[in-house]
Design a protein around this motif. Structure first.
Motif, PDB file in Angstrom:
ATOM      1  N   LYS A  81       0.835  -1.197   0.000  1.00  0.00           N
ATOM      2  CA  LYS A  81       0.000   0.000   0.000  1.00  0.00           C
ATOM      3  C   LYS A  81       0.881   1.262   0.000  1.00  0.00           C
ATOM      4  N   VAL A  82       2.007   1.199   0.691  1.00  0.00           N
ATOM      5  CA  VAL A  82       2.951   2.318   0.688  1.00  0.00           C
ATOM      6  C   VAL A  82       3.444   2.576  -0.735  1.00  0.00           C
ATOM      7  N   GLU A  83       3.813   1.504  -1.429  1.00  0.00           N
ATOM      8  CA  GLU A  83       4.322   1.649  -2.794  1.00  0.00           C
ATOM      9  C   GLU A  83       3.251   2.198  -3.727  1.00  0.00           C
ATOM     10  N   LYS A  84       2.010   1.747  -3.557  1.00  0.00           N
ATOM     11  CA  LYS A  84       0.912   2.255  -4.377  1.00  0.00           C
ATOM     12  C   LYS A  84       0.704   3.748  -4.146  1.00  0.00           C
ATOM     13  N   GLN A  85       0.776   4.174  -2.873  1.00  0.00           N
ATOM     14  CA  GLN A  85       0.616   5.588  -2.554  1.00  0.00           C
ATOM     15  C   GLN A  85       1.719   6.432  -3.191  1.00  0.00           C
ATOM     16  N   LEU A  86       2.950   5.991  -3.070  1.00  0.00           N
ATOM     17  CA  LEU A  86       4.071   6.720  -3.649  1.00  0.00           C
ATOM     18  C   LEU A  86       3.978   6.772  -5.175  1.00  0.00           C
ATOM     19  N   ASN A  87       3.627   5.657  -5.785  1.00  0.00           N
ATOM     20  CA  ASN A  87       3.571   5.604  -7.246  1.00  0.00           C
ATOM     21  C   ASN A  87       2.446   6.466  -7.810  1.00  0.00           C
ATOM     22  N   THR A  88       1.332   6.524  -7.112  1.00  0.00           N
ATOM     23  CA  THR A  88       0.195   7.309  -7.590  1.00  0.00           C
ATOM     24  C   THR A  88       0.403   8.800  -7.376  1.00  0.00           C
ATOM     25  N   ASN A  89       0.787   9.192  -6.180  1.00  0.00           N
ATOM     26  CA  ASN A  89       0.824  10.614  -5.820  1.00  0.00           C
ATOM     27  C   ASN A  89       2.105  11.326  -6.208  1.00  0.00           C
ATOM     28  N   LEU A  90       3.197  10.587  -6.395  1.00  0.00           N
ATOM     29  CA  LEU A  90       4.486  11.237  -6.622  1.00  0.00           C
ATOM     30  C   LEU A  90       5.193  10.740  -7.875  1.00  0.00           C
ATOM     31  N   VAL A  91       5.471   9.452  -7.940  1.00  0.00           N
ATOM     32  CA  VAL A  91       6.260   8.921  -9.042  1.00  0.00           C
ATOM     33  C   VAL A  91       5.524   9.077 -10.374  1.00  0.00           C
ATOM     34  N   GLY A  92       4.214   8.848 -10.370  1.00  0.00           N
ATOM     35  CA  GLY A  92       3.444   9.006 -11.602  1.00  0.00           C
ATOM     36  C   GLY A  92       3.562  10.410 -12.162  1.00  0.00           C
ATOM     37  N   ALA A  93       3.468  11.419 -11.295  1.00  0.00           N
ATOM     38  CA  ALA A  93       3.608  12.809 -11.736  1.00  0.00           C
ATOM     39  C   ALA A  93       4.998  13.063 -12.314  1.00  0.00           C
ATOM     40  N   SER A  94       6.002  12.545 -11.651  1.00  0.00           N
ATOM     41  CA  SER A  94       7.377  12.734 -12.114  1.00  0.00           C
ATOM     42  C   SER A  94       7.599  12.105 -13.486  1.00  0.00           C
ATOM     43  N   GLU A  95       7.100  10.880 -13.653  1.00  0.00           N
ATOM     44  CA  GLU A  95       7.325  10.175 -14.911  1.00  0.00           C
ATOM     45  C   GLU A  95       6.539  10.807 -16.067  1.00  0.00           C
ATOM     46  N   LEU A  96       5.317  11.273 -15.804  1.00  0.00           N
ATOM     47  CA  LEU A  96       4.568  11.984 -16.840  1.00  0.00           C
ATOM     48  C   LEU A  96       5.284  13.266 -17.246  1.00  0.00           C
ATOM     49  N   THR A  97       5.798  13.966 -16.255  1.00  0.00           N
ATOM     50  CA  THR A  97       6.494  15.222 -16.525  1.00  0.00           C
ATOM     51  C   THR A  97       7.710  14.998 -17.421  1.00  0.00           C
ATOM     52  N   LYS A  98       8.452  13.935 -17.163  1.00  0.00           N
ATOM     53  CA  LYS A  98       9.612  13.631 -17.997  1.00  0.00           C
ATOM     54  C   LYS A  98       9.235  13.491 -19.472  1.00  0.00           C
ATOM     55  N   LEU A  99       8.035  12.976 -19.720  1.00  0.00           N
ATOM     56  CA  LEU A  99       7.612  12.734 -21.097  1.00  0.00           C
ATOM     57  C   LEU A  99       7.226  14.011 -21.832  1.00  0.00           C
ATOM     58  N   VAL A 100       6.799  15.042 -21.109  1.00  0.00           N
ATOM     59  CA  VAL A 100       6.374  16.272 -21.779  1.00  0.00           C
ATOM     60  C   VAL A 100       7.461  17.337 -21.829  1.00  0.00           C
ATOM     61  N   LEU A 101       8.478  17.226 -20.991  1.00  0.00           N
ATOM     62  CA  LEU A 101       9.496  18.276 -20.930  1.00  0.00           C
ATOM     63  C   LEU A 101      10.251  18.482 -22.243  1.00  0.00           C
ATOM     64  N   PRO A 102      10.624  17.443 -22.995  1.00  0.00           N
ATOM     65  CA  PRO A 102      11.321  17.704 -24.261  1.00  0.00           C
ATOM     66  C   PRO A 102      10.511  18.586 -25.211  1.00  0.00           C
ATOM     67  N   THR A 103       9.213  18.352 -25.302  1.00  0.00           N
ATOM     68  CA  THR A 103       8.356  19.178 -26.159  1.00  0.00           C
ATOM     69  C   THR A 103       8.281  20.601 -25.629  1.00  0.00           C
ATOM     70  N   MET A 104       8.117  20.765 -24.330  1.00  0.00           N
ATOM     71  CA  MET A 104       8.046  22.102 -23.753  1.00  0.00           C
ATOM     72  C   MET A 104       9.354  22.859 -23.934  1.00  0.00           C
ATOM     73  N   ARG A 105      10.471  22.171 -23.803  1.00  0.00           N
ATOM     74  CA  ARG A 105      11.759  22.830 -24.013  1.00  0.00           C
ATOM     75  C   ARG A 105      11.891  23.319 -25.447  1.00  0.00           C
ATOM     76  N   GLN A 106      11.462  22.500 -26.378  1.00  0.00           N
ATOM     77  CA  GLN A 106      11.522  22.891 -27.789  1.00  0.00           C
ATOM     78  C   GLN A 106      10.640  24.106 -28.054  1.00  0.00           C
ATOM     79  N   GLN A 107       9.481  24.165 -27.405  1.00  0.00           N
ATOM     80  CA  GLN A 107       8.578  25.306 -27.543  1.00  0.00           C
ATOM     81  C   GLN A 107       9.103  26.547 -26.843  1.00  0.00           C
TER      82      GLN A 107
END
Length: 263
Positions: A81-107
């Motif tokens: 349950k600890v891992e699920k909480q961390l992955n949902t509230n924190l790690v998921g946001a971090s990993e999604l952000t990594k995917l959009v940053l290259p496009t934002m940097r180019q813009q």
């Protein structure tokens, strides 16, 4: 909050790629593109961002909104349950952000808006891992902001307080489910459930209220590092940060009150 934000941004002419595990929960409307998204799954995250880029070829704002409360006594919340909480509230946001940053940097433009909580500054009994994720999300956002400003990008935090949603019900249901048989924390959990319900009923913002805060964070010409809906939310967060000893004393007195036997 995600539902209300999707509607509000679309009403203002934004093209919204709204992601959720239950796509049927996403509102319909012009310029709203519902997509299945599980922030804890790498393939799902990748497919979501690729679909958004295929449709619009740019990303102006990423709103990291996924989150829930895995409440329960720190001693008894199981590791999975600890891992699920961390992955949902924190790690998921971090990993999604990594995917959009290259496009934002180019813009050379773009904003990462992270829906945290006043729980990023405060704490109370039974919410240990939830508060850990929100404290961490705040620090993560601040570090990211220092790194990406050079590219014309920003990372910002929203800190809601009590909100009219199912959050508290889910958090306390989790607390009850995480109790071990014969737990010495049973009284604390049951008394906290009643106290939390009363607090939220007295001091809740609506999802529409919070959606307007998200929109300000997305559109302010000079965005702030933190956004609050209510002065009371900002005040309690400021007190907890500025007077940590006094705040901790209040929490210990509260816990003593909740666990004290009633005649």
């Amino acid at each position: 909050m995600g539902y209300a934000a999707t509607k509000l941004f679309a009403q203002h002419g934004w093209v919204v790629y709204a992601g959720a595990r239950r796509v049927e929960k996403i509102p319909t409307g012009r310029d709203i593109h519902p997509l299945k998204l599980d922030v804890t799954d790498a393939d799902s995250r990748q497919a979501y961002v690729e679909a958004a880029l295929a449709g619009s070829h740019q990303i102006d704002v990423l709103l990291n909104n996924a989150g829930y409360g895995e409440f329960g006594p720190l001693e008894e919340v199981p590791l999975e349950k600890v891992e699920k909480q961390l992955n949902t509230n924190l790690v998921g946001a971090s990993e999604l952000t990594k995917l959009v940053l290259p496009t934002m940097r180019q813009q050379q433009s773009g904003r990462i808006i992270n829906n945290s909580s006043i729980g990023g500054d405060i704490y109370s009994p039974l919410g240990s891992w939830y508060y850990v994720t929100k404290h961490s999300l705040n620090v993560w956002s601040d570090v990211l902001d220092t790194e990406i400003r050079q590219f014309g990008l920003r990372s910002l935090v929203i800190e809601p307080g009590g909100t009219e949603s199912s959050w508290a019900d889910i958090a306390m249901k989790n607390a009850l489910n995480n109790l071990q048989p014969g737990s010495p924390y049973t009284k604390l959990v049951k008394e906290t459930e009643q106290a939390l319900s009363g607090f939220l009923n007295a001091s809740s913002a609506t999802s529409d209220d919070l959606a307007k805060v998200f929109y300000r964070a997305a559109t302010d010409r000079h965005p702030k590092r933190r956004y609050f809906y209510a002065i009371s939310d900002q005040l309690i967060s400021g007190v907890a940060r500025t007077f940590p000893g006094a705040y901790h004393k209040v929490m210990t007195v509260l816990t003593d009150h909740l666990t004290k036997s009633r005649d």
